[in-house]
Scaffold this motif. Structure first.
Motif, PDB file in Angstrom:
ATOM      1  N   PHE A  13       0.778  -1.425  -0.001  1.00  0.00           N
ATOM      2  CA  PHE A  13      -0.041  -0.120  -0.075  1.00  0.00           C
ATOM      3  C   PHE A  13       0.767   1.053   0.055  1.00  0.00           C
ATOM      4  O   PHE A  13       2.103   1.193   0.635  1.00  0.00           O
ATOM      5  CB  PHE A  13      -0.898   0.159   1.308  1.00  0.00           C
ATOM      6  N   TYR A  14       0.309   2.168  -0.588  1.00  0.00           N
ATOM      7  CA  TYR A  14       1.275   3.496  -0.571  1.00  0.00           C
ATOM      8  C   TYR A  14       1.276   4.291   0.815  1.00  0.00           C
ATOM      9  O   TYR A  14       0.156   4.596   1.418  1.00  0.00           O
ATOM     10  CB  TYR A  14       0.720   4.455  -1.404  1.00  0.00           C
ATOM     11  N   SER A  15       2.459   4.413   1.317  1.00  0.00           N
ATOM     12  CA  SER A  15       2.659   5.061   2.569  1.00  0.00           C
ATOM     13  C   SER A  15       4.012   5.681   2.850  1.00  0.00           C
ATOM     14  O   SER A  15       4.904   5.042   2.147  1.00  0.00           O
ATOM     15  CB  SER A  15       2.068   4.275   3.720  1.00  0.00           C
ATOM     16  N   VAL A  16       4.432   6.665   3.574  1.00  0.00           N
ATOM     17  CA  VAL A  16       5.545   7.080   3.752  1.00  0.00           C
ATOM     18  C   VAL A  16       5.942   7.164   5.182  1.00  0.00           C
ATOM     19  O   VAL A  16       4.853   7.339   6.031  1.00  0.00           O
ATOM     20  CB  VAL A  16       5.616   8.553   3.114  1.00  0.00           C
ATOM     21  N   THR A  17       7.233   7.087   5.621  1.00  0.00           N
ATOM     22  CA  THR A  17       7.430   6.971   7.067  1.00  0.00           C
ATOM     23  C   THR A  17       8.072   8.467   7.532  1.00  0.00           C
ATOM     24  O   THR A  17       8.367   8.561   8.602  1.00  0.00           O
ATOM     25  CB  THR A  17       8.555   6.130   7.449  1.00  0.00           C
ATOM     26  N   GLY A  33      -8.573   5.175   5.358  1.00  0.00           N
ATOM     27  CA  GLY A  33      -7.744   4.001   5.246  1.00  0.00           C
ATOM     28  C   GLY A  33      -6.442   4.538   5.275  1.00  0.00           C
ATOM     29  O   GLY A  33      -6.013   5.827   5.541  1.00  0.00           O
ATOM     30  N   GLY A  34      -5.434   3.555   5.146  1.00  0.00           N
ATOM     31  CA  GLY A  34      -4.077   4.057   4.965  1.00  0.00           C
ATOM     32  C   GLY A  34      -3.165   2.946   4.360  1.00  0.00           C
ATOM     33  O   GLY A  34      -3.478   2.043   3.651  1.00  0.00           O
ATOM     34  N   GLY A  35      -1.784   3.250   4.558  1.00  0.00           N
ATOM     35  CA  GLY A  35      -1.388   3.878   5.473  1.00  0.00           C
ATOM     36  C   GLY A  35      -1.825   3.501   6.948  1.00  0.00           C
ATOM     37  O   GLY A  35      -2.486   2.529   7.248  1.00  0.00           O
ATOM     38  N   THR A  36      -1.403   4.297   8.051  1.00  0.00           N
ATOM     39  CA  THR A  36      -2.011   4.264   9.279  1.00  0.00           C
ATOM     40  C   THR A  36      -2.629   5.622   9.777  1.00  0.00           C
ATOM     41  O   THR A  36      -2.054   6.556  10.237  1.00  0.00           O
ATOM     42  CB  THR A  36      -0.864   3.891  10.193  1.00  0.00           C
ATOM     43  N   PRO A  37      -4.094   5.908   9.666  1.00  0.00           N
ATOM     44  CA  PRO A  37      -4.515   7.101  10.230  1.00  0.00           C
ATOM     45  C   PRO A  37      -4.298   7.251  11.512  1.00  0.00           C
ATOM     46  O   PRO A  37      -4.568   8.630  11.835  1.00  0.00           O
ATOM     47  CB  PRO A  37      -6.139   6.862   9.723  1.00  0.00           C
TER      48      PRO A  37
END
Ligand code: SF4
Length: 400
Positions: A21-25, A69-73
């Protein structure tokens, strides 16, 4: 008439090795991202007409839904999340009985955040537990352990959430059916009403792909994975969770209305980098690029955004049209989406929407799969049999 809105929150505390899934840290862009998301929400709100995104024919639940959703909301400051939800509720005039979900991770929920989410209007939470076996969690590279997950579920109930969903991943090296059953039993005791079970898949570009693609023998065999799937499903049923879609089971009254809207071919709006939507026969997406999204939303005008939603994508960089669906495409999407559900294809509904019989349009695919015992017909529905479930992708391909 109901509206559905998906908001992608592309921030995570750490990248899990199996996740594509698309996410950045790097969370320093959070503040600007949520400002941009509010701008996008308000733009859509000012562009849409009364009926945009409503589907009276295909929306059996008839309730508004919002899904963060996410990522982590639950990673960004809860202030950003609650302000954005406020903007969404206002812009789309969301009804008071709407289903409003937030995805969460055990390592990033606190009693304070949960109380704020409840006050802002979230009434459903989906916790990414994945397993209650510490060894399996280690293999999955998760930040929490089983104790942390159980504590998070308790905090969620204490904050007043009653509509709670949890995820489990099956087919992880070292995992057993007995372990999965124990996890499901613990979920039931802790008030979890909805359980999503996903088979581990090795996606290109992930750490797991690098780790396992040449060492396939380190993974659970397909036969064991299938027997785990059926064993899990039988156990869920024994505890009262009805499987209503290949990966989703719920106690009575707790199906996800938002996810059901996808399988019912409903339209939905998308907000945020990495989000995908469906509107005006257009499947559209936001590019996986937080910076480009922020830049675009800082400069985009009412006219440009309106033109995009009407099908003219040429002015925007961070949004794009994935596919413009013809009537035939929309007919083909019905088996693609509905065969995943245990209700299957509702033949009367298809006739009402398209004016033709499903079995006339897809005569060959229906006949072949009925003969092979992969499909079954019950009155005015067509659905996968138990063996059809194992070969769902192959059956669905026959209709495409
Ligand atoms: S927390 Fe969820 S979205 Fe984030 S990297 Fe892990 S699996 Fe992916």
């Amino acid at each position: 008439m109901a509206r559905h809105i998906y908001v992608h929150n592309p921030f995570c505390a750490r990248k899990c090795p199996y996740c594509d899934f698309y996410s950045v840290t790097d969370n320093f862009l959070c503040e600007e991202f949520y400002k941009a998301a509010i701008k996008e929400t308000e733009l859509i709100g000012s562009v849409i007409t009364e009926d945009a995104g409503t589907n009276p024919l295909t929306d059996p639940d008839g309730k508004d839904t919002v899904y963060f959703g996410g990522g982590t909301p639950t990673v960004p400051d809860s202030r950003y999340i609650c302000e954005l939800l406020g903007a969404v509720r206002k812009a789309f005039n969301i009804a008071s009985d709407a289903e409003i979900t937030i995805e969460a991770n055990p390592s990033s929920v606190t009693p304070e955040k949960l109380t704020e989410y409840r006050q802002a209007g979230f009434n459903r939470i989906s916790l990414g537990v994945q397993s209650l076996d510490d060894e399996v969690l280690k293999t999955l590279g998760r930040l929490h352990d089983s104790k942390g997950a159980i504590e998070a579920l308790k905090k969620i109930s204490e904050a007043g959430f009653t509509n709670i969903s949890s995820d489990l991943i099956t087919g992880v090296p070292g995992e057993t059916l007995d372990g999965i059953k124990r996890d499901i039993g613990t979920f039931k005791e802790l008030g979890v009403k909805h359980i999503s079970t996903y088979s581990l898949s090795i996606e290109e570009g992930t750490e797991f792909y690098r780790r396992y693609s040449g060492n396939i023998e380190d993974l659970v065999s397909p036969e064991l994975e299938r027997s785990m799937y059926h064993g899990t499903r039988e156990y869920l049923q024994k505890l009262g969770y009805e499987t209503y879609e290949i990966s989703n089971s719920a106690l009575p009254g707790y199906k996800s209305i938002h996810n059901s809207s996808y399988w019912n071919s409903c339209e939905y709006f998308a907000i945020g980098a990495g989000a995908h939507g469906f509107l005006n026969d257009l499947r559209y997406g936001h590019r996986d690029d937080v910076r480009a999204y922020i830049e675009e939303m800082n400069t985009v005008t009412y006219d440009t955004y309106k033109a995009f939603l009407e099908g003219n994508e040429s002015f925007l960089k961070s949004l794009y049209v994935e596919e413009r669906l013809t009537r035939e495409d929309k007919m083909r999407e019905v088996p693609f989406l509905r065969l995943r559900t245990t209700d299957g294809i509702l033949l009367d509904e298809f006739k009402k929407v398209f004016g033709v019989e499903f079995e006339d349009v897809f005569a060959d695919a229906v006949k072949t799969n009925l003969e092979k015992g992969l499909l079954e017909r019950k009155e005015r529905t067509l659905r996968l049999t138990r063996s059809g479930l194992d070969l769902a992708n192959i059956v669905i391909e026959d209709f495409l």
